[in-house]
Design an enzyme around this catalytic site. Structure first.
Site, short mmCIF file in Angstrom:
data_model
loop_
_atom_site.label_atom_id
_atom_site.label_comp_id
_atom_site.label_asym_id
_atom_site.label_seq_id
_atom_site.Cartn_x
_atom_site.Cartn_y
_atom_site.Cartn_z
N SER A 149 0.83 -0.89 -0.20
CA SER A 149 -0.76 0.14 -0.07
C SER A 149 0.91 1.24 0.43
CB SER A 149 -0.58 0.34 1.20
OG SER A 149 -1.59 1.19 1.86
N TYR A 162 -1.51 -1.78 9.69
CA TYR A 162 -1.75 -1.23 8.56
C TYR A 162 0.14 -0.70 8.23
CZ TYR A 162 -3.65 -1.48 4.20
OH TYR A 162 -4.32 -1.37 2.74
P1 NAP Z 1 -10.66 -7.17 0.03
O1 NAP Z 1 -11.62 -6.72 -1.54
O2 NAP Z 1 -11.40 -6.46 1.56
O3 NAP Z 1 -10.33 -8.08 -0.81
C1 NAP Z 1 -8.94 -8.83 1.01
C2 NAP Z 1 -9.89 -10.46 0.67
O4 NAP Z 1 -8.41 -11.14 1.52
C3 NAP Z 1 -11.05 -10.75 1.03
O5 NAP Z 1 -11.58 -11.29 0.75
C4 NAP Z 1 -10.73 -10.36 2.41
O6 NAP Z 1 -11.92 -11.40 3.37
C5 NAP Z 1 -9.34 -11.88 2.53
N1 NAP Z 1 -8.55 -11.89 3.34
C6 NAP Z 1 -8.60 -11.26 5.16
N2 NAP Z 1 -7.75 -12.36 5.67
C7 NAP Z 1 -7.97 -13.08 5.21
C8 NAP Z 1 -7.18 -14.54 5.65
N3 NAP Z 1 -6.57 -13.73 6.94
N4 NAP Z 1 -7.00 -15.27 5.00
C9 NAP Z 1 -7.74 -15.15 3.22
N5 NAP Z 1 -7.67 -13.71 3.36
C10 NAP Z 1 -8.06 -12.39 3.83
O7 NAP Z 1 -10.00 -6.17 -0.12
P2 NAP Z 1 -8.78 -4.98 -1.45
O8 NAP Z 1 -9.04 -3.65 -1.21
O9 NAP Z 1 -9.04 -5.97 -3.01
O10 NAP Z 1 -7.67 -4.93 -1.11
C11 NAP Z 1 -6.46 -6.16 -1.48
C12 NAP Z 1 -5.25 -6.07 -0.94
O11 NAP Z 1 -4.87 -4.77 -1.19
C13 NAP Z 1 -4.82 -5.81 0.36
O12 NAP Z 1 -4.29 -6.13 0.98
C14 NAP Z 1 -4.56 -4.13 1.16
O13 NAP Z 1 -4.65 -3.63 2.07
C15 NAP Z 1 -4.43 -4.11 -0.41
N6 NAP Z 1 -4.31 -2.78 -0.55
C16 NAP Z 1 -6.42 -2.28 -0.73
C17 NAP Z 1 -5.79 -0.43 -1.08
C18 NAP Z 1 -7.75 -0.18 -1.09
O14 NAP Z 1 -7.34 1.55 -1.22
N7 NAP Z 1 -8.94 -0.59 -1.34
C19 NAP Z 1 -4.98 0.64 -1.30
C20 NAP Z 1 -4.16 -0.38 -1.16
C21 NAP Z 1 -3.42 -1.77 -0.50
P3 NAP Z 1 -12.59 -10.96 4.61
O15 NAP Z 1 -13.65 -10.24 3.31
O16 NAP Z 1 -13.50 -11.88 4.63
O17 NAP Z 1 -11.94 -10.10 5.24
#
Ligand code: NAP
Length: 257
Positions: A149, A162
């Site tokens: 991130s 985070y």
């Molecule tokens: P998301 O839509 O919430 O997808 C994340 C997925 O990871 C969800 O299905 C979640 O399941 C799963 N997960 C969480 N904890 C887990 C575990 N212990 N074991 C297996 N799966 C798990 O979020 P996203 O935005 O796509 O994020 C993906 C990555 O990008 C993350 O690492 C996030 O920090 C990073 N990121 C996102 C953003 C943003 O603005 N969206 C910005 C920078 C970085 P649950 O729904 O059950 O939690």
């Protein structure tokens, strides 16, 4: 025509939602086979259905990235059922509300919860994938793409757990590039800025947030998950054959300000 990842097997953690789901679809569009891992079993099945609807194949791996035995088993299952592992994308992660408090108010429990998933979960995926990613000299390189991130790059706007976890992910990625580059493994880290996914859950829907977001992002819009996934797909492919050890912001220019 070679679409870039023809028949390559790519493990995608967090593949049940958001950036991970978009990455699984991007892998499939490039001719690869995504092994979709997420603790959300329903999300895994939904992503697999989206992939198979395109005519591609997918493996479903409901598992928790913080559970060592589950991660070892999921990666062994990937290799035994699909015959190989050519790439990994670690997108599983959480953004914990209580973690957004000033550091002195964050409980150890909250800090450890975020670290256990975002950093330790990434470590476990890499640890158990690496023996399969290592290539003999002259063999085709394999590719690790971690999702950190912009929290890894700046001290503003995120929680302490985070921020620490994402800084750790970026640092670990460089370590893998150095330790395993000689064994044919490339490792790169993507630092997304704001992305429209279930994690951010309409955070920019009101006028004040939209105005703030426009000031913070030179391109003026939040990213769609597919715009992060396409960079992951590039880094997985041989088009990025000489790219390793990089920590790359994909953030609409926000960290350039
Ligand atoms: P998301 O839509 O919430 O997808 C994340 C997925 O990871 C969800 O299905 C979640 O399941 C799963 N997960 C969480 N904890 C887990 C575990 N212990 N074991 C297996 N799966 C798990 O979020 P996203 O935005 O796509 O994020 C993906 C990555 O990008 C993350 O690492 C996030 O920090 C990073 N990121 C996102 C953003 C943003 O603005 N969206 C910005 C920078 C970085 P649950 O729904 O059950 O939690």
């Amino acid at each position: 025509m070679d679409r870039g990842l023809e028949d390559r097997v790519v493990l995608v953690t967090g593949g049940g939602s958001g950036i991970g789901r978009a990455t699984a679809l991007d892998v499939a569009a490039r001719g690869g086979v995504p092994a979709i891992l997420d603790r959300d079993a329903k999300g895994v099945t939904e992503t697999a259905a989206l992939v198979t609807a395109t005519g591609a194949h997918a493996l479903e791996l409901p598992a928790d990235v913080a559970d060592e035995d589950a991660m070892r088993d999921a990666i062994e299952r990937t290799v035994s059922e699909l015959g190989r592992l050519n790439g990994v994308v670690t997108a599983a992660g959480i953004f914990d509300g209580p973690d957004l408090q000033p550091l002195a108010d964050v409980t150890l429990e909250t800090f450890n919860r975020v670290l256990s998933i975002n950093l330790t979960g990434t470590f476990l995926a890499i640890k158990y994938a690496l023996p399969h990613l290592v290539r003999s000299e002259g063999g085709e390189r394999s590719s690790l793409v971690t999702i950190a991130s912009t929290a890894a790059l700046r001290g503003h706007g995120f929680g302490s757990g985070y921020t620490a976890s994402k800084g750790g992910v970026a640092a670990l990625t460089k370590l893998v590039a150095v330790q395993y580059g000689p064994h044919g493994v490339r490792a790169n880290c993507i630092c997304p800025g704001a992305v429209d996914t279930p994690m951010t859950n309409g955070a920019w829907d009101d006028d004040a947030s939209r105005a703030r977001m426009k000031r913070a992002i030179p391109l003026g819009v939040v990213a769609q998950a597919a715009e992060i996934a396409s960079v992951a797909g590039f880094l997985l492919s041989a088009d990025a054959n000489h790219v390793t050890g990089q920590v790359m912001a994909v953030d609409g220019g926000s960290t350039a300000i």
